[in-house]
Design an enzyme around this catalytic site. Sequence first.
Site, PDB file in Angstrom:
ATOM      1  N   HIS A  18       0.543  -1.328   0.019  1.00 32.07           N
ATOM      2  CA  HIS A  18      -0.494  -0.275  -0.286  1.00 32.07           C
ATOM      3  C   HIS A  18       0.329   1.353   0.261  1.00 32.07           C
ATOM      4  O   HIS A  18       1.659   1.980   0.701  1.00 32.07           O
ATOM      5  CB  HIS A  18      -0.914   0.277   1.404  1.00 32.07           C
ATOM      6  CG  HIS A  18      -1.852   1.095   1.306  1.00 32.07           C
ATOM      7  ND1 HIS A  18      -3.256   0.751   1.538  1.00 32.07           N
ATOM      8  CD2 HIS A  18      -1.531   2.394   0.983  1.00 32.07           C
ATOM      9  CE1 HIS A  18      -3.711   1.813   1.859  1.00 32.07           C
ATOM     10  NE2 HIS A  18      -3.335   2.772   0.683  1.00 32.07           N
ATOM     11  N   HIS A  20       1.493   4.834  -1.786  1.00 33.31           N
ATOM     12  CA  HIS A  20       0.806   5.823  -3.010  1.00 33.31           C
ATOM     13  C   HIS A  20       2.577   6.441  -4.354  1.00 33.31           C
ATOM     14  O   HIS A  20       2.959   6.988  -3.261  1.00 33.31           O
ATOM     15  CB  HIS A  20       0.043   6.842  -3.054  1.00 33.31           C
ATOM     16  CG  HIS A  20      -1.473   5.961  -2.119  1.00 33.31           C
ATOM     17  ND1 HIS A  20      -2.598   6.390  -3.351  1.00 33.31           N
ATOM     18  CD2 HIS A  20      -1.637   6.280  -0.693  1.00 33.31           C
ATOM     19  CE1 HIS A  20      -3.357   5.211  -2.573  1.00 33.31           C
ATOM     20  NE2 HIS A  20      -2.480   5.595  -1.016  1.00 33.31           N
ATOM     21  N   HIS A 198      -9.374   1.542  -2.042  1.00 28.76           N
ATOM     22  CA  HIS A 198      -9.501   1.904  -0.074  1.00 28.76           C
ATOM     23  C   HIS A 198     -11.226   2.195   0.745  1.00 28.76           C
ATOM     24  O   HIS A 198     -12.088   1.699  -0.217  1.00 28.76           O
ATOM     25  CB  HIS A 198      -8.781   3.443  -0.922  1.00 28.76           C
ATOM     26  CG  HIS A 198      -7.725   3.954  -0.411  1.00 28.76           C
ATOM     27  ND1 HIS A 198      -7.021   3.260  -1.352  1.00 28.76           N
ATOM     28  CD2 HIS A 198      -6.931   4.493   0.520  1.00 28.76           C
ATOM     29  CE1 HIS A 198      -5.695   3.460  -1.072  1.00 28.76           C
ATOM     30  NE2 HIS A 198      -5.366   4.175  -0.515  1.00 28.76           N
ATOM     31  N   GLU A 201     -11.559   3.053   5.193  1.00 28.31           N
ATOM     32  CA  GLU A 201     -10.424   3.940   6.289  1.00 28.31           C
ATOM     33  C   GLU A 201     -11.004   5.037   7.458  1.00 28.31           C
ATOM     34  O   GLU A 201     -11.463   5.038   8.390  1.00 28.31           O
ATOM     35  CB  GLU A 201      -9.666   4.632   5.762  1.00 28.31           C
ATOM     36  CG  GLU A 201      -8.385   5.049   6.230  1.00 28.31           C
ATOM     37  CD  GLU A 201      -7.941   6.552   5.009  1.00 28.31           C
ATOM     38  OE1 GLU A 201      -6.507   6.635   5.417  1.00 28.31           O
ATOM     39  OE2 GLU A 201      -8.016   6.213   3.939  1.00 28.31           O
ATOM     40  N   ASP A 279       1.313   4.209   3.415  1.00 31.30           N
ATOM     41  CA  ASP A 279       1.142   4.351   2.472  1.00 31.30           C
ATOM     42  C   ASP A 279       1.277   6.159   1.602  1.00 31.30           C
ATOM     43  O   ASP A 279       1.535   5.922   0.822  1.00 31.30           O
ATOM     44  CB  ASP A 279      -0.510   5.229   3.318  1.00 31.30           C
ATOM     45  CG  ASP A 279      -1.559   5.857   2.886  1.00 31.30           C
ATOM     46  OD1 ASP A 279      -1.690   5.874   1.451  1.00 31.30           O
ATOM     47  OD2 ASP A 279      -2.603   5.743   3.563  1.00 31.30           O
ATOM     48  N   ASP A 280       1.207   6.588   2.177  1.00 34.06           N
ATOM     49  CA  ASP A 280       1.948   8.182   1.623  1.00 34.06           C
ATOM     50  C   ASP A 280       3.381   8.596   2.803  1.00 34.06           C
ATOM     51  O   ASP A 280       3.352   9.532   3.597  1.00 34.06           O
ATOM     52  CB  ASP A 280       1.025   9.542   1.615  1.00 34.06           C
ATOM     53  CG  ASP A 280      -0.418   8.726   1.143  1.00 34.06           C
ATOM     54  OD1 ASP A 280      -0.171   9.641  -0.427  1.00 34.06           O
ATOM     55  OD2 ASP A 280      -0.903   8.543   1.034  1.00 34.06           O
TER      56      ASP A 280
END
Length: 338
Positions: A18, A20, A198, A201, A279-280
Amino acid sequence: MKASLTELAVQAPKVELHLHIEGSLEPEQMFELAARNGIKLPYADIEAVKQAYQFGNLQEFLDLYYQGMSVLQTEQDFYDLTFAYLKRIQADNVVHTEVMFDPQAHLERGIAFDTVLNGIERALQQGEREFGISYRLIMSFLRHLSEESAFETLALAEPYLDRIHAAGLDSGEKGHPPEKFERVFARCRELGLKITVHAGEEGPPEYVWQAIDRLKVDRVDHGNRAMEDPALVRALVDRGYTLTVCPLSNLKLRVVEDMSQHPIASMLEAGLKATINSDDPAYFGGYVNDNFRALIDHQLIDRDQLYSLLVNSFDGAWMADSARAGYWAKLDELFARG
């Protein structure tokens, strides 16, 4: 002398499921690319960008995220972004990564689909050659945009689908349930793409139900709020779904108010196939090892749970079975020795 839990986490081969790629844009690189492309940022310096990385919720983060990616203009920019990420995860002993990219966010800015794809893919190919990091590429649709926009993007992508492994769904969940894109993902399945979205969340457990029953996903990204619905937890366990959990992201976006409240241990105890991801990472304060350290520092996982998280990530990865078996053997050897 046995290795500490943190040492085991650092030494272990790992998978990232996961991520980005636009979210790996570090402030220093943002300024570098802005200067290269003649773009004026609304920040005085790098420290001002870092100060801006304080969000109250997912939407506040997304506003900054889309603003930051304005510096990505050329194929070389996307290459540089991706290769910087690969160099960073090599240091974390990540051996396989499944990278999401957001073509609509770039198409809206007039950046051609192949400009984005070529830059990202060239870096991933070089990373595989130089670092031995295998990869899969996930084209994500933005859920705040229309079904029509998603179909248009899919049509643009069709000539390149031999280079794209999966389709995803990201951006703000609130008011944008998975079912909004049911027809889009039906077409993705027809085209032979894997699907991961997603759900759960910020969105309710119902969004996770829609993801697995209506979109027929192969994986669920996040999934935290599934824990509110025991029947949903049983369904996820019984059907063997992998959940790509992102602890530091959950903290930064206030999915949990404090890391000590993170449900990762409860997920594992319930039998969910949870994994750990960043994630980020440029925005949320850490890459994969940082996420493991946060869990260990807060005494949220023990040795057996660390092993399960690592094994789960290889199990949930879209990689060759022979490679998966080899890494499982390495994990077994590491934990037996350490």
